[in-house]
Enzyme design. Sequence first.
Site, PDB file in Angstrom:
ATOM      1  N   LYS A  69       0.888  -1.164   0.000  1.00  0.00           N
ATOM      2  CA  LYS A  69       0.000   0.000   0.000  1.00  0.00           C
ATOM      3  C   LYS A  69       0.924   1.211   0.000  1.00  0.00           C
ATOM      4  CE  LYS A  69      -2.021   2.981   1.926  1.00  0.00           C
ATOM      5  NZ  LYS A  69      -1.685   4.376   1.539  1.00  0.00           N
ATOM      6  N   GLY A 124       6.370   5.074   8.555  1.00  0.00           N
ATOM      7  CA  GLY A 124       5.586   6.310   8.528  1.00  0.00           C
ATOM      8  C   GLY A 124       5.689   7.015   9.865  1.00  0.00           C
ATOM      9  N   SER A 125       4.682   7.802  10.176  1.00  0.00           N
ATOM     10  CA  SER A 125       4.736   8.628  11.384  1.00  0.00           C
ATOM     11  C   SER A 125       4.441   7.806  12.638  1.00  0.00           C
ATOM     12  CB  SER A 125       3.718   9.761  11.262  1.00  0.00           C
ATOM     13  OG  SER A 125       2.435   9.196  11.148  1.00  0.00           O
ATOM     14  N   THR A 131       0.600   7.238  13.093  1.00  0.00           N
ATOM     15  CA  THR A 131       0.042   6.129  12.310  1.00  0.00           C
ATOM     16  C   THR A 131       0.564   4.791  12.833  1.00  0.00           C
ATOM     17  OG1 THR A 131       0.035   7.600  10.409  1.00  0.00           O
ATOM     18  CG2 THR A 131      -0.361   5.284   9.963  1.00  0.00           C
ATOM     19  N   GLY A 132       1.822   4.771  13.248  1.00  0.00           N
ATOM     20  CA  GLY A 132       2.395   3.536  13.801  1.00  0.00           C
ATOM     21  C   GLY A 132       1.589   3.046  14.993  1.00  0.00           C
ATOM     22  N   GLU A 169       8.765   1.194  11.462  1.00  0.00           N
ATOM     23  CA  GLU A 169       9.833   2.192  11.286  1.00  0.00           C
ATOM     24  C   GLU A 169       9.171   3.556  11.313  1.00  0.00           C
ATOM     25  OE1 GLU A 169      12.908   1.570  11.229  1.00  0.00           O
ATOM     26  OE2 GLU A 169      12.979  -0.579  10.777  1.00  0.00           O
ATOM     27  N   GLU A 172       9.518  15.920  15.814  1.00  0.00           N
ATOM     28  CA  GLU A 172      10.017  15.787  14.449  1.00  0.00           C
ATOM     29  C   GLU A 172       9.443  16.929  13.610  1.00  0.00           C
ATOM     30  OE1 GLU A 172       8.384  12.589  11.991  1.00  0.00           O
ATOM     31  OE2 GLU A 172      10.419  12.173  11.320  1.00  0.00           O
TER      32      GLU A 172
HETATM   33  P1  NAD Z   1       2.062   8.491   7.474  1.00  0.00           P
HETATM   34  O1  NAD Z   1       2.164   7.783   8.772  1.00  0.00           O
HETATM   35  O2  NAD Z   1       1.094   9.598   7.335  1.00  0.00           O
HETATM   36  O3  NAD Z   1       1.705   7.457   6.294  1.00  0.00           O
HETATM   37  C1  NAD Z   1       2.502   6.334   6.019  1.00  0.00           C
HETATM   38  C2  NAD Z   1       1.659   5.287   5.313  1.00  0.00           C
HETATM   39  O4  NAD Z   1       0.654   4.822   6.211  1.00  0.00           O
HETATM   40  C3  NAD Z   1       0.904   5.797   4.078  1.00  0.00           C
HETATM   41  O5  NAD Z   1       0.898   4.799   3.092  1.00  0.00           O
HETATM   42  C4  NAD Z   1      -0.504   6.017   4.621  1.00  0.00           C
HETATM   43  O6  NAD Z   1      -1.504   5.951   3.638  1.00  0.00           O
HETATM   44  C5  NAD Z   1      -0.619   4.858   5.581  1.00  0.00           C
HETATM   45  N1  NAD Z   1      -1.634   5.043   6.627  1.00  0.00           N
HETATM   46  C6  NAD Z   1      -2.045   6.189   7.202  1.00  0.00           C
HETATM   47  N2  NAD Z   1      -2.979   5.929   8.135  1.00  0.00           N
HETATM   48  C7  NAD Z   1      -3.170   4.590   8.151  1.00  0.00           C
HETATM   49  C8  NAD Z   1      -3.999   3.713   8.916  1.00  0.00           C
HETATM   50  N3  NAD Z   1      -4.830   4.172   9.839  1.00  0.00           N
HETATM   51  N4  NAD Z   1      -3.917   2.389   8.662  1.00  0.00           N
HETATM   52  C9  NAD Z   1      -3.075   1.899   7.739  1.00  0.00           C
HETATM   53  N5  NAD Z   1      -2.267   2.683   6.982  1.00  0.00           N
HETATM   54  C10 NAD Z   1      -2.302   4.013   7.195  1.00  0.00           C
HETATM   55  O7  NAD Z   1       3.545   8.976   7.147  1.00  0.00           O
HETATM   56  P2  NAD Z   1       4.032   9.843   5.903  1.00  0.00           P
HETATM   57  O8  NAD Z   1       3.578  11.258   6.101  1.00  0.00           O
HETATM   58  O9  NAD Z   1       3.724   9.151   4.638  1.00  0.00           O
HETATM   59  O10 NAD Z   1       5.628   9.772   6.103  1.00  0.00           O
HETATM   60  C11 NAD Z   1       6.318  10.640   6.950  1.00  0.00           C
HETATM   61  C12 NAD Z   1       6.673   9.968   8.252  1.00  0.00           C
HETATM   62  O11 NAD Z   1       7.351   8.753   7.990  1.00  0.00           O
HETATM   63  C13 NAD Z   1       7.627  10.776   9.098  1.00  0.00           C
HETATM   64  O12 NAD Z   1       7.226  10.730  10.449  1.00  0.00           O
HETATM   65  C14 NAD Z   1       8.958  10.056   8.933  1.00  0.00           C
HETATM   66  O13 NAD Z   1       9.877  10.232   9.969  1.00  0.00           O
HETATM   67  C15 NAD Z   1       8.514   8.652   8.804  1.00  0.00           C
HETATM   68  N6  NAD Z   1       9.545   7.860   8.132  1.00  0.00           N
HETATM   69  C16 NAD Z   1      10.230   6.929   8.868  1.00  0.00           C
HETATM   70  C17 NAD Z   1      11.241   6.188   8.268  1.00  0.00           C
HETATM   71  C18 NAD Z   1      11.999   5.135   9.027  1.00  0.00           C
HETATM   72  O14 NAD Z   1      12.610   4.289   8.387  1.00  0.00           O
HETATM   73  N7  NAD Z   1      12.003   5.137  10.341  1.00  0.00           N
HETATM   74  C19 NAD Z   1      11.542   6.410   6.925  1.00  0.00           C
HETATM   75  C20 NAD Z   1      10.833   7.371   6.217  1.00  0.00           C
HETATM   76  C21 NAD Z   1       9.818   8.086   6.834  1.00  0.00           C
END
Ligand code: NAD
Length: 500
Positions: free
Chosen positions: A178, A229-230, A233-234, A251, A384
């Site tokens: 996804k 992701g964030s 969301t995690g 991550e 962040e």
């Molecule tokens: P995000 O958490 O908004 O989204 C990440 C993914 O999760 C997207 O595909 C989104 O559609 C999906 N998502 C959102 N809500 C969801 C839910 N309720 N259920 C399932 N999936 C869902 O993050 P973003 O804005 O895309 O990315 C930025 C963040 O990612 C920053 O916080 C950054 O630090 C982090 N990040 C971490 C790493 C790492 O390796 N640690 C690497 C890159 C980015």
Amino acid sequence: MARSSVKVHKNWIAGESVASASGKTYPVVNPATEEVLAEAQRSDARDARDAARAARAAQRDWWHTPGVDKAHMLHRVAAVLREQREELAKILTLEGGKPLIENRDEVEWVAACFDYYAEVGRDAKGRVIAPVAHHQLNLVIKEPFGVIACIVPWNYPLLLMSWKVAPAIAAGNTVVIKPSEMTPLSTLAMIRAFRELPAGVVNIVTGYGKEAGEPLCLDDDVDMIAFTGSIATGKQIMTLAAQNLKKVNLEMGGNDPFIVCDDVDIDTAVRGAAWAAYLNMGQVCTSAERFYVFDSVADKFIERFAKFTRTLRIGNPMGPDVDLGPMINAVQREKVEKKLDEARAAGARILAGGRRPKKLTKGFFLEPAVVTDVNHKMALMREETFGPVAPIMRVKGIEEAIRLANDSEYGLGANICTRSLENAMMAMENIKAGTFWINDPLTDNDAGPFGGMRKSGMGRELGVEGLEAFRDTKHAHIDYKGGRKPYWFPYDWSHGRKTE
Ligand code: NAD
């Protein structure tokens, strides 16, 4: 551009391009021009279900495919990716805004990741252990979990996808990807490379997190969720996973410290610091987000850092001759601007940047900012930022720098710039971070595990750890004679114990 004239991309399930059951699509926007690039499927639970079923149907055969054949196919994926390099790099630039020159590298790193796991995945990594009786054999066997949901962010759409998909399939799992709703086109363009694998091994479902991501996390056919992701969301994903006790690999965000000691070549430190803070407009999970500079060199460092920051070329990420493109969208830019306003109101000074460039009227551009007079109560230092901002604090020496670096709930990466072995080792040993960079910020190594401590993550990607993340463990206890055992029923009580 009129929405009706743009290409509509479909999901990819069981080796077929399919439209979403929702009948809906959504626009993917170029952050440098604000134009609609294409439409992608606005998938929902029905599409997540179909994709998870397709992955489940393909998993058994894929798992039992000989390792040498799997390795060959993964290398083929890498080879096709390299053929597609320019096309994929352009798509990454159009949908994500990173300069083309960086995206060419991203495609190469993705190919290298598939090559790496093609080889590492062939190593069964199980073991034979000492048996507890004669004519027995005990094996520790590594098995795939089954179907992995790979949920990916927008900042490195292909790279962070490959850190999940390559080890997951090398370990014998099948996957549903996804991609971020903001950057689905590069992943869909990789279908050409994924055709090197049997149908159903990789499936792609596009759409929003709530509509497509959540049902995927809850689907009965998904065994594990690999997420980048964030932190917000995690947490949601962990909660969803807990409902069915699914495995997770998470991550998440970072707020990486960057220490500059008094023994460095200042101009070199400035170049390294600027790259660490502003690469991809600071939208890197391991961007340096807090700078701690030894007092004795702080004036010189700050003056040169601000001067160098003003020379960075911001503009059309297709190039040529740009260092920085736009941010991903209006919301992300506004968040950064708000943080800068709050810091200014609390007494911080913005020495360079922090404004929208006047000559770029379209696109989500922002001048990279150098900020001084900050303190550890400011959100700019504690949360962040995920934007092109370099807040700088002065420190008396290494002890104070380490204390402040650790004053955080994050633990993704950390940096130090020094020639002193003692400073470097003290910082490396004492700072909580999944990756520690000494004099070379932000470089990854496919063989080096990557991930966060504290709230930045759970589990690791890359390296052998990144393969183990996608393997379950089975202990097989074998009695090759198969005789009757003295410790079975009925018990003989004459010795007072079941076995002598
Ligand atoms: P995000 O958490 O908004 O989204 C990440 C993914 O999760 C997207 O595909 C989104 O559609 C999906 N998502 C959102 N809500 C969801 C839910 N309720 N259920 C399932 N999936 C869902 O993050 P973003 O804005 O895309 O990315 C930025 C963040 O990612 C920053 O916080 C950054 O630090 C982090 N990040 C971490 C790493 C790492 O390796 N640690 C690497 C890159 C980015």
